[in-house]
Design an enzyme around this catalytic site. Sequence first.
Site, PDB file in Angstrom:
ATOM      1  N   GLU B  70       0.819  -1.191   0.000  1.00  0.00           N
ATOM      2  CA  GLU B  70       0.000   0.000   0.000  1.00  0.00           C
ATOM      3  C   GLU B  70       0.862   1.253   0.000  1.00  0.00           C
ATOM      4  O   GLU B  70       1.003   1.929  -0.998  1.00  0.00           O
ATOM      5  CB  GLU B  70      -0.893  -0.046   1.240  1.00  0.00           C
ATOM      6  CG  GLU B  70      -2.173   0.708   1.077  1.00  0.00           C
ATOM      7  CD  GLU B  70      -3.214   0.257   2.087  1.00  0.00           C
ATOM      8  OE1 GLU B  70      -2.868  -0.504   3.016  1.00  0.00           O
ATOM      9  OE2 GLU B  70      -4.367   0.680   1.965  1.00  0.00           O
ATOM     10  N   GLU B 313      -7.782  19.355  39.485  1.00  0.00           N
ATOM     11  CA  GLU B 313      -8.787  20.386  39.716  1.00  0.00           C
ATOM     12  C   GLU B 313      -8.192  21.756  39.919  1.00  0.00           C
ATOM     13  O   GLU B 313      -8.766  22.741  39.508  1.00  0.00           O
ATOM     14  CB  GLU B 313      -9.652  20.009  40.921  1.00  0.00           C
ATOM     15  CG  GLU B 313     -10.660  18.924  40.577  1.00  0.00           C
ATOM     16  CD  GLU B 313     -11.619  18.625  41.699  1.00  0.00           C
ATOM     17  OE1 GLU B 313     -11.394  19.114  42.829  1.00  0.00           O
ATOM     18  OE2 GLU B 313     -12.584  17.884  41.459  1.00  0.00           O
TER      19      GLU B 313
END
Lengths: 107, 499
Positions: B70, B313
Site C-alpha cells: 500500500e 482540579e
Amino acid sequence: MSETSTLPGLEANPPENWVLRLYIAGQTPKSLAAISNLHRICEEHLAGKYQIEVIDLLEKPQLAEGDKIIAIPTLVRRLPAPIRKIIGDLSDTEKTLVGLQLKHKTV
Amino acid sequence: MFTHIPNYPQIEKIETGIKGFDLISNGGLPKGRTTLVSGTAGSAKTLFAVQFLAEGIQRSGDAGIFVTFEEEPADIRRNVKSLGWDIEAWEEAGKWLFVDASPDPGEEQIESGRYDLGALLARIEYAVSRIGATRLSMDSLGAVFAQFRDGAIVRSELFRISSILRQLKVTSIMTSERTQEYGEIARFGVEEFVADNVVILRNVLDDEKRRRTMEILKYRGTSHQKGEFPFTVVSGRGILAIPLSAMELKQKSSNVRISSGNDALDSMCGGGFFRDSIILASGATGTGKTLITTEFLNGGAKHGERCLLFAFEESREQLFRNADGWGIDFEAMEASGLLKVVCAYPEAASLEDHLIEMKDIIEHFKPHRIAVDSLSAMERVATPKGFREFVISLTSFIKHQEVAGLFTSTTPTLLGGTSVTESHISTLTDSIILLRYVEMNGSMRRGLTVLKMRGSTHDKDILEFNIDGSGMHLGNPFRDVTGILAGNPRETPYDFHSL
C-alpha cells in the site's frame, strides 16, 4: 468507432525500438507458455524491432525489486516509454496487444 | 483403553514487545505462525505491523521483513520517525528489509492469461534468507486484492506464502481491512486461509469519544485473554495496550503503618494507613479533601518519603497557596526533591493517554506516596465504562508499585451522597474516609469518619473537625446526631440509658 489502421484496432505505426523484459520463476508451464506466446506475438507485430530479456527469479530473485514484480509471469515493456506491465502467460493475444499498446482497447 | 494420553506439543510464542499485547496474548504471537490483524481504517493496523518489527529489532535484534502493498517504503520510514523508530538505520544495519509491492501511481496493469504470485514468494524467501529474518509483516491484504482481478488466486497464493513462512520459522503478521467495527472478521474472505490466529483492532466512536481496543478473537491451540482491551498510541512509543483483567492480583500486603500526616486521623485508623494501601477520601466540595491530601503528602515528606501529587482540579499556584494557608511549605518540599506536583486538565488528553502519562511519571519518580486530587474530575472526559477501566487500571498499577495511594472523590451533592468514582473503586480501596457537611442549628459543621480500614480495627465514630491555619483538627464525635451520612442530620433526644 473510427479506425485509422488497416487491420481493425491495430496501431498504424508502432515505434521502432522495443525492449521487453519477461519475469518468470523456473520452467513452469505458465513460464514456458509466456515465453512462446511472447515470441509469437513479437514476430507477428514487431519483427526486427524488438529485444526480449527473460529473467528467472528462482535464479535472481533480487532483480524483482526494481520493477516491483509480484506476479509471475510478468511482462514489462521497458521501451517505448512509459513502462507498462502485463501479467499472465500472455495466452490472451488480444489483451496482450492492448497491454503493449499495439492495439486500441475495443469496446 | 485410554491409558495413553498424548503429550501435545505446546505452541511456542514470541514476545512482540508491544506493551500490554504480550500480556493479553499470554506471551506474544504464536511462533512461526501467521496472525491476521484486522481493523477498520485508522485502527492502527500498519502501526501494529511496523511496531512488531521495530520491537523485535530493539529488544532482541530480531531481523524483520516488511512487505508493503500500500504505502511506499519512503512514506513508512517518514511516518514512524515521530515514534522514534529509525528504519533507515536498521536497513543499513541489515535488520530491516522492505519488500516493496506498492503500486506505482498511474501505472495500469493488464492481465492476460494465467498467473500466480510466485515473484512475491521468491522475493520474500530471498529477503528472509538475506538478513536471517525471524519476523515479517505484510501490510495490507486488501491492497493485494485490489491489485489483481482474481481473488481466488490471491487467496491461494497467500495461503502458500503463509505455509512457506511457517517452514522458514518466520513469525508473521498480515493486516487486513474491515468495513465495520462489529461484523465479519475481514474483507475478501481472508480469514479462510489465515484463520488460526486473529487479532482485531477497533476504533469505536462511543458517546462522542474515540476508544481504541484490541481483541484476540482466535488463537488456535493456545491460550489468550478474552474480550476487548483498551489501547492507545503514544508518541515516541507506539501502541500501548492496557490490560485490566490480564493483570494479576499479586499485590503484597504490608503491615507497616505510615502516617496520614494527621495524628488524630492516624489514631482513628488504628495507627495510620498501611504502607501499600489505597485510600479513598470522599466528600463534597470544600469539605477538606485537598487538605487531607496536603497533610498526607506532608506526612510523607516529614519522614523523608518521596511524594507525588496528580492534581486535576487546581492549578499549581492554588495548591501551593492552599498548603501555605495550612502551614505546609510545598516549595521547600519540592526543593528537597521529596515532592513532585503534576497538574493537568482532564480534558487535555484521553483517559488512556492520561493513564500512560501517569504511569510513566510514577515509574520515573518512584514515589513512596501518590495522591490524586481528584479522581472524580476524570469522570468528565470518559464514558462510564472507560472511566471504570481507568480507575481499575490506575489502582492496580499503584498497588503493584507497593506504595500508598490517596485518591479523592467529589460527591455531587453537598450533604451525604456518593459518586460514580466511589462505586467503581470502593471495593478496590483498602480504606475509605468520608468527609461530610453536617448542618446543625443553622450552621455548617464538618464531620469525618473512617468507613473502612482493611485489615485493622478503626474508630467508628463520626468526628467533628475544624480547619485553621495549622491544618485539620479532629474534635469530638457527633454523639447526639443521626443521619449524617445520609445527608439528613437530625438531633436525637439525649438517651439517659446509654450513660
